[in-house]
Design an enzyme around this catalytic site. Structure first.
Site, PDB file in Angstrom:
ATOM      1  CG  ASP A 527      -2.133  -0.982   1.089  1.00 30.89           C
ATOM      2  OD1 ASP A 527      -2.682  -1.429   2.056  1.00 30.89           O
ATOM      3  OD2 ASP A 527      -2.033  -1.303   0.045  1.00 30.89           O
ATOM      4  CG  ASP A 529      -0.114   2.664   4.004  1.00 29.13           C
ATOM      5  OD1 ASP A 529      -1.536   1.980   4.193  1.00 29.13           O
ATOM      6  OD2 ASP A 529       0.673   1.863   4.113  1.00 29.13           O
ATOM      7  CG  ASP A 531       1.209   0.201   8.623  1.00 33.82           C
ATOM      8  OD1 ASP A 531       0.047   0.318   9.029  1.00 33.82           O
ATOM      9  OD2 ASP A 531       2.288   0.516   9.590  1.00 33.82           O
TER      10      ASP A 531
END
Ligand code: 28F
Length: 667
Positions: A527, A529, A531
């Site tokens: 992803d 993002d 994380d």
């Protein structure tokens, strides 16, 4: 620096500038010699034959320093029947004036009896000193049951004797010696340290002395050995003179003998920096029949010290030759055929010698025999590249022959890999592949890729979106172990890591062979993002540590899923980031009607069709290739350690130092 001419050196009449203003005051005295006899292994790597001959290397390096610094032109090596080995040079002679701190001792005695004394620090005359590499002659003194040093300096002759590092008497003044100058060290290794049966190998000493002469073309090295010690050795004479004006290329010519080589001429040269820091010398030739039991060899040196562990100078050499051949392929219309050649293909049948001189060499590795100065990559590459381009352009016929030969090496390698692939693909099918791996159906690795996907849901979308023939999917559950700060046992026991290694086909630990990779490309798809970025960082750390070839060969990629979907009427497009979004709005959505902006929170939110067109389809996707800055590997090494290693304080400091550069921190 002043370079006395030949006859002055012999007659000893040169009043070298440095002789006057260099004296005891420059010696940094650190400590006594007791530790050396207690733990010799700490100083010479052991007490075996290799360590015994290191004593010779240490003394010889000090003479070589004088020659490299331009103050000596001749070195003599003599092994006598009682096992005494003596080395002498016609340099300036070790200073003998009284030491300012140790009033009753001469500089010579201080250098001979204290550890690290005589460090030739920041002196121009010593700007490329091999001796700095060593532990100094005092170690030799400590490990000899008898050592005599003679110094001819200022037309006077001095002598002092030692026993296991301790002076037997004061410095002796032996009177005038108008025609001699330099230093002579005669020593007998201590049987208490090396054992009663330890003895010098004439053949080994002979080879070491000869190699040095190749490395300093101007210096003459004379060899003498008691006849009794070489009676049954046909390769070692009782006397010899080594003087190789051609330097390394003489060395290589001798090694090549009458071997068939790809090009009639050796590629050889030396940098403009005649002496001192940045001086490079090299010689290389390619022999299809190999060199004895090896297909190829590289011998490298720094300040005439052999670097058996290789290092940055060899890296620069490989890089110059590879880039030069690729450039030649481009100008000779062979770039397509040459697109696969790697440094290994170039060096796999080469006999190469490279010698570099640096003012402050740094050595790494267990036996400190790998050069680690990052600048050496550039110094060598810069010195070699242009002459190589000219050498190739100078004889197009031979250059083309060499290029075709290297292309053939590359093609052979690819063929071997492909054959292995087919075998392996079949083999690993039987292997217990992780259940969650959706493998591709192609039999060989060529043209296939594996997506390592964050999370089960994204994994599901990816399995629907993929091309089953060429794309495999391995979903990962959350974060993998940080191998930078984990013990090897922990890594080997980690399920995710093992699944990853098995899926890639490379196995772990002893079974680990990066060439067994079952895919041509590995693509990390996480992803967009924090994380996702962390998972990507952990994966990249794993690959950097356990499959560096993946990075060196440019096979590791990051998928670039879009952040936004822009819709207006029936038209929709995808934007990778804020800037791209604005650009598309300004250029592609100028019509009337409401513009809808959708933001993708994660891969799992995407319909398979969207994931395919934006991120997985080779025709429409964007990938980021993860590469290493080959010219700055030590920097990368340090950065990985700082960012991923155990030292949180280093990481904290790094964040402090770099926070100022972050502009769009999305917390
Ligand atoms: C047989 C082994 O050790 N030769 C050497 C010199 C010359 C100088 C030197 C050595 C300066 C003060 C550190 C002389 N004059 N052969 C050898 N030749 N060491 S070892 O100086 C030692 C340094 O302490 C030397 C002017 N500068 C240097």
């Amino acid at each position: 620096m002043a370079k006395a001419n030949q006859n002055e050196l012999f007659s000893g009449s040169s009043k070298d500038k440095a002789e006057k203003d260099y004296s005891a005051k420059d010696i940094q005295v650190l400590e006594g010699l007791e530790p050396v006899r207690l733990r010799p292994g700490m100083y010479i790597g052991g007490t075996d034959a290799r360590a015994l001959h290191h004593l010779f290397a240490e003394v010889l390096d000090n003479s070589m320093d004088e020659a490299v610094a331009g103050h000596a032109s001749r070195i003599e090596v003599e092994l006598d029947v009682s096992g005494y080995l003596s080395v002498s040079d016609n340099g300036r002679g070790i200073p003998v004036d009284p030491h300012p701190k140790y009033k009753n001792k001469s500089a010579l005695e201080v250098i001979m009896t204290t550890l690290h004394a005589g460090g030739k620090f920041d002196d121009k005359a010593y700007q490329t000193s091999g001796g700095l590499h060593g532990v100094g002659v005092s170690v030799v003194n400590a490990l000899s049951d008898h050592l005599i040093v003679e110094v001819a300096r200022g037309r006077k002759l001095y002598r002092q004797s030692f026993k296991r590092g301790k002076a037997i008497g004061k410095l002796e003044h032996l009177g005038d010696t108008p025609n001699r100058r330099g230093t002579k060290v005669s020593f007998h290794p201590d049987p208490e340290i090396f054992g009663p049966k330890a003895h010098f190998s004439p053949a080994r000493l002979f080879r070491m002395a000869r190699a040095k002469a190749y490395l300093q073309p101007g210096v003459e090295i004379r060899w003498k050995c008691a006849p009794e010690l070489v009676a049954n050795l046909e390769t070692v004479p009782t006397e010899a003179v080594f003087l190789f004006p051609g330097g390394l290329s003489d060395f290589l010519k001798e090694t090549l003998g009458n071997k068939v080589t790809v090009t009639p001429e050796i590629f050889k040269g030396r940098s403009k920096a005649e002496t001192g820091h940045g001086r490079v010398e090299w010689a290389v030739s390619w022999s299809p029949q190999g060199f004895g039991d090896a297909d190829s060899f590289v011998r490298s040196y720094c300040n005439t010290i052999p670097t058996l562990g290789g290092g940055t100078h060899e890296q620069g050499f490989r890089s110059a030759l590879t880039k030069g051949l690729r450039a030649y392929a481009d100008i000779s219309g062979m770039s397509k055929k040459a697109s696969n050649i790697t440094p290994d293909d170039v060096m796999n049948s080469a006999g190469a010698l490279v010698s570099v001189f640096l003012s402050s060499p740094e050595f790494q590795g267990q036996t400190k025999d790998r050069l680690s100065n990052a600048e050496a990559v550039r110094v060598v590459e810069m010195a070699v590249r242009d002459p190589f381009d000219h050498w190739l352009a100078g004889s197009p016929k031979d250059a083309t022959k060499l290029l075709e030969y290297v292309i053939e090496q590359a093609d052979d390698r690819m063929r071997r890999r492909k054959a292995r692939d087919v075998k392996r693909k079949a083999a690993t099918r039987k292997l217990r592949l992780p259940g969650k791996l959706a493998d591709c159906s192609n039999k060989t690795a060529e043209g296939t890729e594996i997506f390592i996907v964050e999370g089960e849901s994204a994994g599901g979308s990816a399995k629907q979106a993929r091309n089953r023939k060429t794309q495999a999917i391995l979903p990962l559950k959350g974060k993998i172990l940080n191998v930078e700060s984990a013990s090897y046992a922990k890594i080997a026991a980690n399920k995710e890591i093992n699944d990853l290694a098995t899926a890639l086909g490379v196995g772990l630990g002893k079974k680990f062979n990066p060439d067994d990779l079952r895919y041509e490309r590995v693509i990390i798809m996480t992803d967009a993002d924090v994380d996702g970025a962390h998972i990507a960082a952990l994966l990249i750390t794993f690959f950097y540590r356990y499959m560096p070839n993946l990075l060196h060969e440019g096979r590791l990629y990051m998928a670039m899923p879009p952040l936004f979907r822009i819709t207006q009427g029936g038209k929709s497009m995808y934007a990778n980031d804020e800037d791209h979004k604005q650009l598309l709005i300004d250029t592609e959505f100028t019509g009337r009607g409401k513009i809808e902006i959708g933001r993708f929170k994660g891969l799992g939110e995407m319909m398979p069709a969207q994931l395919k067109v934006t991120t997985m389809n080779p025709d429409t996707r964007t990938l980021a290739r993860i590469t290493l800055d080959e010219d700055n590997l030590p920097t990368t090494e340090a950065l990985v350690e700082t960012l991923m290693g155990k030292r949180a304080d280093l990481r904290y400091q790094y964040i402090q130092d770099h926070a100022q550069y972050v502009d769009d921190l999305d917390v």
